[in-house]
Write a protein that holds these residues in place. Sequence first.
Motif, PDB file in Angstrom:
ATOM      1  N   ARG A   1      44.736  43.170  39.861  1.00  0.00           N
ATOM      2  CA  ARG A   1      44.357  42.242  40.862  1.00  0.00           C
ATOM      3  C   ARG A   1      45.670  41.387  41.405  1.00  0.00           C
ATOM      4  N   ASN A   2      45.648  41.183  42.882  1.00  0.00           N
ATOM      5  CA  ASN A   2      46.693  40.531  43.609  1.00  0.00           C
ATOM      6  C   ASN A   2      45.724  40.029  44.611  1.00  0.00           C
ATOM      7  N   THR A   3      46.342  40.412  45.859  1.00  0.00           N
ATOM      8  CA  THR A   3      45.331  40.132  47.121  1.00  0.00           C
ATOM      9  C   THR A   3      44.159  40.897  47.117  1.00  0.00           C
TER      10      THR A   3
ATOM     11  N   THR B   1      38.221  42.400  47.771  1.00  0.00           N
ATOM     12  CA  THR B   1      38.994  40.929  48.170  1.00  0.00           C
ATOM     13  C   THR B   1      37.824  40.157  47.633  1.00  0.00           C
TER      14      THR B   1
ATOM     15  N   ASP C   1      36.965  32.367  48.176  1.00  0.00           N
ATOM     16  CA  ASP C   1      37.618  31.575  47.729  1.00  0.00           C
ATOM     17  C   ASP C   1      36.856  30.825  46.403  1.00  0.00           C
TER      18      ASP C   1
END
Length: 104
Positions: free
Chosen positions: A47-49, A15, A18
Amino acid sequence: MKNKIPYYAVIFTSTQTDDTEGYSEMAEKMETLARQQEGFIGIESARNTIGITVSYWKSLEAIKNWKANTEHLFAQQKGREKWYSWYNVKICKVEREYEYEKNI
Protein backbone atom coordinates in the motif's frame (compact mmCIF):
# COMPACT_ATOMS: atom_id res chain seq x y z
CA MET A 1 4.35 -19.18 -4.65
CA LYS A 2 5.73 -22.56 -5.77
CA ASN A 3 2.31 -24.18 -5.75
CA LYS A 4 0.72 -26.78 -7.89
CA ILE A 5 -0.43 -25.07 -11.08
CA PRO A 6 -3.13 -24.02 -11.81
CA TYR A 7 -4.44 -22.02 -8.90
CA TYR A 8 -6.34 -18.73 -8.58
CA ALA A 9 -5.42 -15.18 -7.61
CA VAL A 10 -7.85 -12.59 -6.27
CA ILE A 11 -6.39 -9.14 -6.97
CA PHE A 12 -7.91 -6.44 -4.78
CA THR A 13 -6.85 -2.92 -5.76
CA SER A 14 -8.09 0.06 -3.76
CA THR A 15 -7.80 3.68 -2.74
CA GLN A 16 -8.72 4.73 0.77
CA THR A 17 -10.70 7.57 2.23
CA ASP A 18 -9.14 9.85 4.83
CA ASP A 19 -10.91 7.91 7.61
CA THR A 20 -8.75 4.83 8.14
CA GLU A 21 -9.46 4.37 11.86
CA GLY A 22 -9.70 0.64 12.56
CA TYR A 23 -8.56 -0.35 9.06
CA SER A 24 -5.21 -1.90 10.00
CA GLU A 25 -6.76 -3.99 12.74
CA MET A 26 -9.49 -5.24 10.42
CA ALA A 27 -7.00 -6.02 7.63
CA GLU A 28 -4.91 -8.04 10.08
CA LYS A 29 -8.00 -9.87 11.32
CA MET A 30 -9.10 -10.68 7.75
CA GLU A 31 -5.67 -12.03 6.83
CA THR A 32 -5.69 -14.28 9.90
CA LEU A 33 -9.21 -15.47 9.07
CA ALA A 34 -8.37 -16.04 5.38
CA ARG A 35 -5.40 -18.20 6.36
CA GLN A 36 -7.84 -20.50 8.20
CA GLN A 37 -10.09 -20.96 5.16
CA GLU A 38 -10.11 -24.19 3.19
CA GLY A 39 -8.24 -23.68 -0.08
CA PHE A 40 -6.19 -20.65 1.00
CA ILE A 41 -2.62 -20.69 -0.34
CA GLY A 42 -1.08 -17.31 0.49
CA ILE A 43 -1.27 -13.52 0.38
CA GLU A 44 0.85 -10.57 -0.74
CA SER A 45 0.06 -6.93 -0.09
CA ALA A 46 1.44 -3.43 -0.68
CA ARG A 47 0.00 0.00 0.00
CA ASN A 48 1.10 3.47 -0.95
CA THR A 49 -1.34 5.76 -2.74
CA ILE A 50 -3.00 2.66 -4.16
CA GLY A 51 -3.26 -0.59 -2.22
CA ILE A 52 -2.90 -3.97 -3.89
CA THR A 53 -3.58 -7.22 -2.10
CA VAL A 54 -3.34 -10.52 -3.94
CA SER A 55 -4.66 -13.63 -2.26
CA TYR A 56 -4.09 -17.08 -3.71
CA TRP A 57 -6.60 -19.93 -3.65
CA LYS A 58 -6.77 -23.55 -4.77
CA SER A 59 -10.19 -23.23 -6.43
CA LEU A 60 -12.99 -20.89 -7.45
CA GLU A 61 -15.15 -22.64 -4.84
CA ALA A 62 -12.66 -21.63 -2.11
CA ILE A 63 -12.86 -18.01 -3.30
CA LYS A 64 -16.65 -18.13 -3.31
CA ASN A 65 -16.67 -19.49 0.25
CA TRP A 66 -14.27 -16.77 1.43
CA LYS A 67 -16.39 -14.04 -0.15
CA ALA A 68 -19.45 -15.41 1.68
CA ASN A 69 -17.73 -15.70 5.08
CA THR A 70 -19.84 -13.78 7.63
CA GLU A 71 -16.92 -11.89 9.19
CA HIS A 72 -15.53 -11.09 5.74
CA LEU A 73 -18.96 -9.79 4.66
CA PHE A 74 -18.94 -7.45 7.67
CA ALA A 75 -15.45 -6.19 6.76
CA GLN A 76 -16.57 -5.63 3.15
CA GLN A 77 -19.51 -3.54 4.36
CA LYS A 78 -17.25 -1.47 6.66
CA GLY A 79 -14.85 -0.97 3.76
CA ARG A 80 -17.59 0.41 1.50
CA GLU A 81 -19.05 2.60 4.24
CA LYS A 82 -15.83 3.95 5.74
CA TRP A 83 -12.41 2.98 4.38
CA TYR A 84 -12.52 2.77 0.58
CA SER A 85 -13.21 5.51 -1.92
CA TRP A 86 -12.72 2.99 -4.75
CA TYR A 87 -11.84 -0.65 -5.22
CA ASN A 88 -11.59 -3.24 -7.97
CA VAL A 89 -11.49 -7.03 -7.72
CA LYS A 90 -10.07 -9.34 -10.38
CA ILE A 91 -10.10 -13.13 -10.19
CA CYS A 92 -7.46 -14.77 -12.35
CA LYS A 93 -6.33 -18.30 -13.07
CA VAL A 94 -2.58 -18.74 -12.65
CA GLU A 95 -1.32 -21.22 -15.22
CA ARG A 96 2.40 -20.48 -15.03
CA GLU A 97 4.77 -18.78 -12.65
CA TYR A 98 8.47 -18.15 -12.26
CA GLU A 99 10.68 -16.04 -10.05
CA TYR A 100 14.20 -14.70 -9.68
CA GLU A 101 16.15 -14.30 -6.47
CA LYS A 102 19.63 -12.84 -6.38
CA ASN A 103 22.09 -14.83 -4.27
CA ILE A 104 23.91 -12.46 -1.97
